[in-house]
Write a protein that holds these residues in place. Structure first.
Motif, short mmCIF file in Angstrom:
data_model
loop_
_atom_site.label_atom_id
_atom_site.label_comp_id
_atom_site.label_asym_id
_atom_site.label_seq_id
_atom_site.Cartn_x
_atom_site.Cartn_y
_atom_site.Cartn_z
N UNK A 133 0.81 -1.22 0.00
CA UNK A 133 0.00 0.00 0.00
C UNK A 133 0.85 1.26 0.00
N UNK A 134 0.42 2.23 -0.78
CA UNK A 134 1.09 3.52 -0.82
C UNK A 134 0.45 4.52 0.14
N UNK A 135 -0.77 4.21 0.58
CA UNK A 135 -1.47 5.16 1.44
C UNK A 135 -0.90 5.22 2.86
N UNK A 136 0.18 4.51 3.11
CA UNK A 136 0.87 4.64 4.39
C UNK A 136 1.71 5.92 4.42
N UNK A 137 1.89 6.53 3.23
CA UNK A 137 2.66 7.77 3.12
C UNK A 137 1.71 8.97 3.10
N UNK A 138 2.15 10.04 3.69
CA UNK A 138 1.36 11.27 3.74
C UNK A 138 1.05 11.74 2.31
N UNK B 141 -3.30 9.11 0.75
CA UNK B 141 -4.56 8.57 1.23
C UNK B 141 -5.59 8.56 0.09
N UNK B 142 -6.26 7.43 -0.09
CA UNK B 142 -7.33 7.30 -1.08
C UNK B 142 -6.87 7.66 -2.50
N UNK B 143 -5.59 7.42 -2.79
CA UNK B 143 -5.04 7.86 -4.08
C UNK B 143 -5.62 7.10 -5.26
N UNK B 144 -5.98 5.84 -5.10
CA UNK B 144 -6.53 5.09 -6.23
C UNK B 144 -7.88 5.69 -6.63
N UNK B 145 -8.71 6.00 -5.67
CA UNK B 145 -10.00 6.61 -5.98
C UNK B 145 -9.81 8.01 -6.56
N UNK B 146 -8.87 8.78 -6.03
CA UNK B 146 -8.60 10.11 -6.58
C UNK B 146 -8.07 10.01 -8.01
#
Length: 124
Positions: free
Chosen positions: A18-23, A26-31
């Motif tokens: 997962x990349x959303x562990x980085x600031x 968050x929710x980057x796939x949906x964005x």
């Protein structure tokens, strides 16, 4: 019709990376999906560079397949998995990924331009 480029999507939909562990991720796939749908139409071409492993990317490719436009996959600096075009194209065909193709030591025409995939650092 337009040509877009984007690199290092860091999709890991079929793996546990997962990349959303980085600031900021968050929710980057949906964005990514929302912004893609707002900008890219069915007749557009999108060049995507980098960072996938073929054996782990079925879910990533399925995600991309379901987005509008023709997608050209360009080898990134961490893409050590790339093999022959015949094997990679067979993988796409076997999985029904018909809106994706590889830009690898070849040329694809879009909007009157020749998009080339090559290891450019070998040129003088």
């Amino acid at each position: 019709m337009a040509i877009f480029t984007i690199g290092d999507l860091h999709l890991s939909l079929g793996t546990s990376k997962p990349m959303d562990i980085f600031s900021g991720w968050e929710n980057y796939v949906e964005r990514l999906r929302e912004n893609w749908l707002a900008a890219v139409g069915p007749q557009d071409t999108v060049v995507l560079a980098g960072a996938m492993k073929l054996e782990d990317c079925s879910a990533d490719f399925a995600f991309l397949q379901n987005l509008p436009g023709r997608k050209l996959l360009l080898k990134g600096n961490h893409d050590y998995w790339w093999t022959t075009m015949a094997k990679m194209n067979a993988y796409l065909a076997a999985n029904g990924f018909d809106s994706l193709s590889f830009l690898h030591n070849n040329c694809v025409f879009a909007e009157g331009l020749a998009l080339c995939g090559t290891r450019s650092w070998l040129f003088d």
